[in-house]
Enzyme design. Structure first.
Site, PDB file in Angstrom:
ATOM      1  N   ARG A  83      12.626 -24.394  -3.257  1.00  0.00           N
ATOM      2  CA  ARG A  83      13.485 -24.070  -2.117  1.00  0.00           C
ATOM      3  C   ARG A  83      13.470 -22.572  -1.832  1.00  0.00           C
ATOM      4  O   ARG A  83      13.387 -22.143  -0.682  1.00  0.00           O
ATOM      5  CB  ARG A  83      14.920 -24.524  -2.392  1.00  0.00           C
ATOM      6  CG  ARG A  83      15.133 -26.028  -2.352  1.00  0.00           C
ATOM      7  CD  ARG A  83      16.599 -26.369  -2.581  1.00  0.00           C
ATOM      8  NE  ARG A  83      16.845 -27.803  -2.528  1.00  0.00           N
ATOM      9  CZ  ARG A  83      18.043 -28.370  -2.637  1.00  0.00           C
ATOM     10  NH1 ARG A  83      19.113 -27.604  -2.819  1.00  0.00           N
ATOM     11  NH2 ARG A  83      18.175 -29.677  -2.571  1.00  0.00           N
ATOM     12  N   LEU A 109      10.884 -40.772   6.578  1.00  0.00           N
ATOM     13  CA  LEU A 109      10.309 -39.518   7.057  1.00  0.00           C
ATOM     14  C   LEU A 109       9.148 -39.082   6.162  1.00  0.00           C
ATOM     15  O   LEU A 109       8.123 -38.598   6.666  1.00  0.00           O
ATOM     16  CB  LEU A 109      11.385 -38.428   7.107  1.00  0.00           C
ATOM     17  CG  LEU A 109      10.936 -37.042   7.579  1.00  0.00           C
ATOM     18  CD1 LEU A 109      10.263 -37.102   8.944  1.00  0.00           C
ATOM     19  CD2 LEU A 109      12.136 -36.084   7.610  1.00  0.00           C
ATOM     20  N   GLU A 160       0.816  -1.207   0.000  1.00  0.00           N
ATOM     21  CA  GLU A 160       0.000   0.000   0.000  1.00  0.00           C
ATOM     22  C   GLU A 160       0.854   1.262   0.000  1.00  0.00           C
ATOM     23  O   GLU A 160       0.500   2.268  -0.622  1.00  0.00           O
ATOM     24  CB  GLU A 160      -0.927   0.011   1.216  1.00  0.00           C
ATOM     25  CG  GLU A 160      -1.931  -1.129   1.252  1.00  0.00           C
ATOM     26  CD  GLU A 160      -1.414  -2.360   1.984  1.00  0.00           C
ATOM     27  OE1 GLU A 160      -2.238  -3.081   2.568  1.00  0.00           O
ATOM     28  OE2 GLU A 160      -0.184  -2.600   1.980  1.00  0.00           O
ATOM     29  N   ASP A 179      23.327 -38.788   0.699  1.00  0.00           N
ATOM     30  CA  ASP A 179      23.499 -37.846  -0.418  1.00  0.00           C
ATOM     31  C   ASP A 179      24.442 -36.691  -0.118  1.00  0.00           C
ATOM     32  O   ASP A 179      24.884 -35.999  -1.039  1.00  0.00           O
ATOM     33  CB  ASP A 179      22.146 -37.260  -0.832  1.00  0.00           C
ATOM     34  CG  ASP A 179      21.190 -38.308  -1.367  1.00  0.00           C
ATOM     35  OD1 ASP A 179      21.669 -39.345  -1.852  1.00  0.00           O
ATOM     36  OD2 ASP A 179      19.974 -38.083  -1.302  1.00  0.00           O
ATOM     37  N   CYS A 182      -0.769   0.183   7.532  1.00  0.00           N
ATOM     38  CA  CYS A 182      -1.174   0.554   6.173  1.00  0.00           C
ATOM     39  C   CYS A 182      -2.605   1.091   6.137  1.00  0.00           C
ATOM     40  O   CYS A 182      -2.937   1.907   5.276  1.00  0.00           O
ATOM     41  CB  CYS A 182      -1.034  -0.639   5.242  1.00  0.00           C
ATOM     42  SG  CYS A 182       0.685  -1.102   4.937  1.00  0.00           S
ATOM     43  N   SER A 200      21.376 -41.749  -6.135  1.00  0.00           N
ATOM     44  CA  SER A 200      20.152 -41.147  -6.670  1.00  0.00           C
ATOM     45  C   SER A 200      20.403 -39.985  -7.625  1.00  0.00           C
ATOM     46  O   SER A 200      19.443 -39.444  -8.169  1.00  0.00           O
ATOM     47  CB  SER A 200      19.271 -40.652  -5.521  1.00  0.00           C
ATOM     48  OG  SER A 200      19.929 -39.634  -4.788  1.00  0.00           O
TER      49      SER A 200
END
Length: 394
Positions: A197, A321, A65, A213, A97, A181
């Protein structure tokens, strides 16, 4: 009485929402907001003229605004303001605002949705009405809510919006039996993951995935494909590692990267290892073990919302998970990147979901979107089942 919105109202609110999207990667933990100020000739509601517009660009800087009012100047007096989220009524790092709009003499304010923040929650609307403005609420509300799923979830539900990202083969496998992988999907899919991300407040992973990994869990400017990629990458999401027994290697890549790495653990570990991880840059947070020596995922998400203002969590992890979050009803959205390849029956599955022995136990999903991403496919889906209870981390 329910407000009646014109075609022009829809056009200008759509523009406000489009402007808000420009702040998708930079406003966290604040919501994305857009504002358009329009002058209509007396008696003519169909031929407006935009005199000012703006969007919230970065947390700590002026809200949408303010930018729109600065652009409009004196033309704001008697004009209509279209705002994708209720104008704030409290003083934080910037002023209210709603007061700025009232001082400018805006005659009408069209608001897409009421602010879910309890500090606002209708107070901005009431202030404008008390100041004499005509305020109408609810135009393109669904689109406005979709702009800020994490902010809405944190304010209304006390936990972040959880988005689970998985890359898989056509036969539903995520890695070879050895854990190898990289890479299942192509560069276009990886660019989309970088953008996921960048919009997230935190990236959540299990320690087993980190061990296999050695993932950095960072936003990489060179892979974003955005004009403001370097500015976006300067805000690194909080890295959150579920590690009940502190198995995280001291030389893990995520500890060497800019930004913070938070390790969620229990008391069942060596104090010496804890001190070494802290010396390596990790933030260690101990939570009670509730099941099989692991922490409550529900409590963990609540902690992230409460202590770190986490709006959106991107989960990049393995089957254990991922399955636990899905089984507990804690996944709000799945983004599955499917590569045109087969990894075979010895490769690792997408989810660990023990106990699914009958068709009646299956986890149904609603597909929201399917589209090609380079040589791969992206499926966006939402779980159909309501929450079924809590689960434990890894």
């Amino acid at each position: 009485m329910e407000a009646i919105f014109t075609h022009q109202d829809h056009v200008y609110m759509a523009r406000a929402i489009a402007l808000a999207k420009k702040g998708r990667y930079t406003t966290d933990p604040n919501p994305c907001v857009g504002c358009v100020i329009v002058r209509f000739d007396e008696g003519d509601a169909e031929n407006g003229r935009v005199v000012g517009e703006g969007y919230h660009e970065k947390a700590g800087e002026p809200h949408a605004e303010v930018f729109a009012l600065e652009a409009a100047g004196e033309a704001a007096f008697g004009a209509t303001a279209y705002v994708s989220l209720e104008p704030c009524s409290h003083t934080g790092r910037t002023g209210p605002c709603c007061e700025a709009l009232a001082r400018a003499g805006v005659a009408r304010v069209v608001v897409a949705m009421v602010d879910p923040n309890p500090q606002v929650a209708g107070r901005g609307i009431e202030h404008l009405r008390q100041a004499g403005a005509r305020v109408e609420v609810g135009l393109l509300e669904a689109q406005a809510r979709a702009l800020n799923p994490g902010f809405v979830s944190r304010m209304q539900g006390g936990r972040p919006f959880v988005r689970l990202k998985m890359a898989m083969s056509l036969d539903g496998r995520t890695a070879m039996g050895s854990g190898e992988s990289q890479w299942i999907t192509g560069p276009d899919a990886r660019r989309q993951v970088q953008r996921l991300r960048a919009r997230s407040s935190a990236i959540l992973s299990g320690v087993e995935s980190i061990i296999l990994d050695d993932a950095r869990l960072t936003v990489r400017a060179e892979q974003l494909g955005l004009d403001n990629a370097r500015a976006v990458a300067r805000r690194q999401p909080l890295r959150v590692i579920m590690d009940s027994t502190l198995r995280l290697p001291l030389a893990a890549a995520c500890l060497q990267e800019p930004g913070r790495t938070l390790v969620i653990t229990t008391e069942a570990h060596s104090e010496e290892k804890r001190q070494k991880l802290e010396a390596a840059g990790a933030i260690i947070h101990v939570m009670p073990a509730v099941k099989a020596g692991r922490v409550s995922l529900t409590d963990m998400l609540g902690f992230l919302a409460r202590e770190y203002d986490i709006n959106e969590v991107l989960v990049e992890t393995g089957a254990t998970l991922a399955g636990a979050l899905l089984d507990a009803g804690l996944v709000d959205e799945l983004q599955l990147f499917v590569a045109p390849t087969l990894l075979g029956g010895e490769a690792r599955p997408l989810f660990a979901l023990p106990g699914l022995t009958e068709m009646a136990h299956q986890k149904r999903l609603d597909i929201q979107d399917i589209r090609a991403v380079g040589s791969d496919w992206r499926i966006i889906a939402t779980p159909r089942e309501p929450q079924t209870g809590d689960a434990a981390g890894v």
